[in-house]
Design an enzyme around this catalytic site. Structure first.
Site, short mmCIF file in Angstrom:
data_model
loop_
_atom_site.label_atom_id
_atom_site.label_comp_id
_atom_site.label_asym_id
_atom_site.label_seq_id
_atom_site.Cartn_x
_atom_site.Cartn_y
_atom_site.Cartn_z
N GLU A 41 -4.96 -8.82 1.00
CA GLU A 41 -5.71 -8.43 2.19
C GLU A 41 -7.19 -8.47 1.85
O GLU A 41 -7.61 -8.00 0.79
CB GLU A 41 -5.33 -7.03 2.69
CG GLU A 41 -3.94 -6.95 3.29
CD GLU A 41 -3.59 -5.56 3.80
OE1 GLU A 41 -4.53 -4.78 4.12
OE2 GLU A 41 -2.39 -5.24 3.88
N GLU A 92 0.81 -1.22 0.00
CA GLU A 92 0.00 0.00 0.00
C GLU A 92 0.85 1.27 0.00
O GLU A 92 0.69 2.14 0.87
CB GLU A 92 -0.96 -0.02 1.19
CG GLU A 92 -2.02 -1.11 1.08
CD GLU A 92 -3.06 -1.07 2.18
OE1 GLU A 92 -2.86 -0.33 3.17
OE2 GLU A 92 -4.09 -1.77 2.07
#
Length: 958
Positions: free
Chosen positions: A514, A439
């Protein structure tokens, strides 16, 4: 016994000892654990007085070699510091504060708490004279963070990251045949991640010794090509020559199976290596009837690399490894040993209740086994390199791993960090992918991000071409990093269109790195925003995100997706989304931070494992709710489930794959029972009963036999039962603990995300310096006491400042003071004295505590009677004959020492949360019976006895 017989006997003993030592040394390589008996104290990031005057010398350690000052100096007196063992996380020992970091669990460290953000560690080790000529190194598995290391006052290195393993050769800095001082300064002021990270030397420390010609650190790399039942194993070994001359040598590679049997061996001779150079030696060893490493049978071999000079062993290096094949496919997902495997993974940080990030090895193993028992087969190291012990647990238990780099970038530092990760970990068969980052929102959808990712990916492939490269992406799965990854990592269905991305890049494999981020509080079934409790039913965490069931169904029904990794397996400290203070842990976990399962565990076990499963929720204690509708869910992999309340059927339902069942039940106390059917036959039941009040305590350890090695642990569940011996799922009693025998308590917890109770109950140590030290010359030792009684302030000078060392007085009287707290009734007061004279007599508040004490290089220790002390200022007086200087530049001690105020640790205690708490005990190196007692008001107490057995401990320097 005659003298001749005595000599023969002693000679035989010597030969036996020599043979044992040579066998233990393994051809010259030794590795010692350095975890035991360190000294610790808090420093300060900016106030040099609170940092023991470190960095204030005229010549600093950056200006001149060996000029470490303050605690970095070899002769610094640390006797008043706290004594402890590693691993150690000082953050978990601190109180909670609303002024502390949200993302780090509100523990009182960081910029707002400078007095608790820098820590010093010191340890003294003896190096034998016989080690001269060997290469000796310190090896740190991880220090959080910004650490600097000194040996005998020499700065030997620094490591800014809290996650990198680092190694420092200290051979030339050592005193051989003498003691050596290691000092480590750790500054955890600045956060590196956005989750709880701990503080201190929270992983193992080692001392390695080798001959100058040896296998380089992490210098082997084992790969295999599998053909039916046979394998061609390629063994690479980097040999390092740290001699000052060229060496000719041989390398012997031997593969040993799990039973210790040699299954393959090869040798290369007449190899030559110039001084301070490294050479890769590559051999291919055939293994017939190879046993493959897989999830159900994680079989491990061992490569033994032997370096010989003239047929004499100079090094022996062992590398555990597994033989297996892995493959990501853009259309069919992931394959292990040619068989399709759906990745059923979890993301996890590295902290645990009670101990923070300082996890003992057995606790790491226990956590992986807990995930495995849930049906999980994969683990993502979020978001940093893991401990070596975690990877060893995954190797032994059959858990696949995504090993993740901490920070993306292509600078020399960033690439070196990634290299260290890959070189250290690439022999672990559990690892299936290197993740280069997570991220990175600033670069995810940019050309800069694509360039960085491409370079990192290519560099990682140059170090290990056998594993796929991935990263976790959450910025919309658009152009940028997403376009160039070998295996795309999707972070959350709600962040972009996964199917559209797959259509655009049909040849790029993908997996959900995720998914979830759902909120649940263990044992809570009605959301209470005021109390910060989230109902444990599986729900969307927000409108655009997905429940665990929805996420798994999406990935399970798309064969081209390799699988998914839930955020998270375990709860962790920090990020208490969707709440803030006083919530201090996350709500995301399938399991709370003690390892107690939330209900989602049973959903996953139903569809992630072949284990027959049937689980009902909620509990059935709802006083005052009689007649009101309660949602009742069943998680199961049975074909059908029938629900009964007090033996009355409430209906039989068919279970859809990857789903659950629901009933609306009007509450009545009694028995809720589910019956599971497979092929029409009853195979399982699950019963939930209304219980009475808590009546008796129970202690249940995860194992009852421990090793007396100073490292082993028992994870103990604390629970209560009613008078009918039913576990009470709503109990919140406070429990106190006492331990006797060769063990210690190292942490307590209960899984309550809002609990502000202490995690550890430790002794309180305050050190008090001697201030305003003055001196006055006197004619002799006998004249000192008279000088104390003089009311005239004239003649007193700052101590040592105006002395003429060529014309010293026969004696000097010194006067200073120290400040004690207002209440020290329960504390031990100790004076750690350092000689300031050849001979000295010491008084405190006019009371003589020693007379004519001779100078001591080690110092002296005086336990002070409370009767001579008082709250606030106390006066110290010393009459001493001076220590002369031989040369003008000699340093004479001018510090009389430190007063230590030691308050023993309070009694350990913890409240139950929804019926459960946890206590972790650790062995010492003494064998014997460990007895843990638990008491609670109004409860029948209980005692647990655990045997700690004598074992051969791994080599350590205590």
């Amino acid at each position: 016994m005659s003298r001749l017989k005595s000599y023969l006997f002693l000679g035989l003993l010597f030969l036996v000892h020599l043979a044992f030592a040579q066998e233990k040394n393994g051809g010259g390589r030794q590795r010692f654990l350095l975890d035991f008996n360190w000294r610790f104290a808090f420093g300060h990031p900016s106030d040099t007085k609170k940092d023991f005057d470190h960095g204030t010398s005229y010549f600093s350690y950056l200006a001149k070699a060996g000029y470490g000052d303050g605690p970095a100096a070899a002769k610094f007196d640390d006797r008043a510091w706290r004594r402890l063992n590693l691993p150690h996380d000082w953050a978990v020992e601190q109180d909670f504060s609303p002024q502390a970091s949200f993302s780090h669990g509100f523990k009182a460290i960081g910029r707002n708490f400078p007095d608790r953000s820098v820590g010093w560690y010191r340890k003294t080790i003896h190096i034998p004279a016989s080690d001269l000529g060997r290469r000796i190194a310190l090896e740190f598995d991880g220090v959080y963070r910004d650490s600097r290391v000194w040996v005998n006052g020499h700065l030997v290195g620094a490591e800014p990251s809290g996650y990198n393993t680092f190694r420092m050769d200290i051979s030339e800095y050592l005193n051989y045949g003498a003691d050596n001082t290691i000092a480590v300064r750790v500054d955890a002021t600045m956060e590196e991640g956005w989750y709880y990270e701990g503080a201190g030397i929270y992983r193992h420390v080692w001392l390695s010794k080798t001959n100058p010609l040896h296998v380089a650190p992490h210098g082997t790399f084992v790969t295999a090509q599998v053909n039916n039942t046979n394998a061609q194993v390629t063994a690479r070994a980097n040999i390092l020559n740290e001699n000052k001359s060229a060496k000719t040598f041989s390398v012997l590679q031997t593969i040993v199976d799990a039973a210790g049997k040699t299954v393959a061996t090869q040798r290369q001779d007449n190899l030559t290596l110039a001084p301070f150079q490294t050479q890769e030696v590559r051999m291919v060893l055939p293994v017939t009837n190879a046993r493959l490493w897989d999830l159900e049978s994680p079989y491990l071999y061992k490569l033994v690399t032997t370096v010989l000079t003239g047929n004499q062993e100079t090094d022996r290096y062992e590398t555990p490894f597994g033989i297996r094949t892995i493959r990501f496919d853009a259309r069919e997902g992931f394959f292990l040993n040619g068989k399709h495997v759906k990745l059923k993974g979890t993301n996890n940080h590295q902290d645990h209740a009670g101990v923070g990030t300082a996890l003992p090895d057995e606790l790491q193993y226990w956590r992986i086994k807990t995930l495995k028992d849930m049906g999980s087969n994969a683990y993502r190291c979020s978001h940093h390199p893991p401990t070596p012990e975690l990877l060893e647990a995954c190797d032994k238990l059959g858990m696949l791993v995504i090993d993740e780099n901490r920070l993306m970038g292509t600078s020399e530092q960033r690439m070196e960090d990634m290299k260290r990760l890959i070189i250290r970990d690439r022999n672990h068969p559990s690892i299936i992918s290197w993740s280069i980052g997570n991220e990175e929102w600033a670069i995810e959808n940019s050309i800069i991000g694509a360039r960085i990712a491409t370079t990192m990916q290519d560099y990682a492939k140059s170090l290990d071409s056998t594993r796929a490269i991935s990263a976790g992406i959450s910025g919309g799965f658009r152009s940028g990093i997403s376009d160039v990854l070998e295996v795309m990592g999707y972070n959350y269905l709600g962040n972009g269109d996964i199917e559209a991305h797959h259509k655009q890049f049909p040849n790029q494999p993908g997996m959900g790195t995720e998914e979830g981020s759902t909120f649940a509080t263990r044992g809570v079934y009605v959301t209470d925003l005021e109390k910060h409790y989230q109902a444990a039913y599986d729900r969307k965490p927000r409108p655009t995100f997905y429940s665990i069931e929805e996420g798994w169904t999406f990935y399970a029904n798309r064969p081209w997706l390799a699988g998914m990794f839930i955020w998270t397996g375990f709860d962790y400290r920090g990020e208490p989304t969707p709440h803030g203070w006083p919530s201090v842990t996350s709500y995301f976990g399938m399991i709370d931070n003690c390892g107690f399962p939330k209900d989602n565990v049973f959903y996953l076990r139903s569809w992630w494992s072949n284990q027959p499963t049937l689980h009902l929720l909620p509990h059935w204690n709802w006083p005052g709710q009689e007649g009101k509708e309660i949602p009742v869910w069943a998680y199961s992999n049975c074909d059908e489930v029938e629900l009964f309340l007090n033996k009355k059927s409430l209906g039989r339902q068919t279970m859809k794959p990857n789903s659950h069942l629901e009933w609306k039940v009007n509450y009545a106390p009694g028995t809720l029972e589910a019956v599971g059917y497979k092929n029409g036959k009853k195979i399982l039941t699950d019963v939930v009963k209304t219980t009475g009040e808590a009546a008796a305590l129970q202690l249940t350890p995860h194992k009852t036999s421990l090793k007396a090695d100073g490292e082993d642990i028992a994870v103990i569940t604390v629970s209560v039962a009613d008078k009918n011996k039913l576990a009470v799922p709503t109990a919140g009693n406070e429990i106190s603990f006492q331990l006797k025998g060769p063990g210690t308590i190292i942490g307590v917890g209960n899984g309550d995300p809002t609990s502000l109770e202490k995690d550890r109950f430790i002794e309180d140590i305050k050190t008090v310096g001697i201030t305003d030290l003055k001196e006055k010359p006197v004619a002799g030792m006998d004249n000192g006491q008279a000088a104390f009684q003089e009311t005239n302030a004239s003649g007193w000078d700052d101590a040592f400042k105006k002395r003429d060392y060529k014309n010293l007085a026969p004696a000097y009287v010194h006067r200073g003071s120290f400040e004690l707290p207002a209440n020290f009734s329960g504390a031990d007061i100790t004076f750690f004295y350092k000689s300031i004279g050849r001979e000295q007599t010491i008084y405190i508040n006019g009371k003589e505590i020693t007379r004519n004490l001779k100078e001591s290089a080690e110092g002296n220790v005086f336990k002070l009677d409370h009767s001579i002390l008082k709250p606030g200022p106390n006066q110290l007086e010393i009459v001493a004959t001076p220590i002369p200087k031989k040369y003008d530049w000699d340093n004479v001690n001018q510090d009389p020492g430190t007063i230590q105020v030691f308050t023993p640790a309070p009694i350990w205690k913890r409240k139950l949360f929804n019926g459960l708490a946890q206590i972790i005990i650790q062995t010492t190196k003494d064998a014997g019976e460990i007895t843990l007692s638990a008491t609670g008001q109004g409860l029948k107490s209980t005692t647990l006895k655990v045997e700690s057995a004598a074992v051969a401990t791994r080599p350590s320097i205590d």
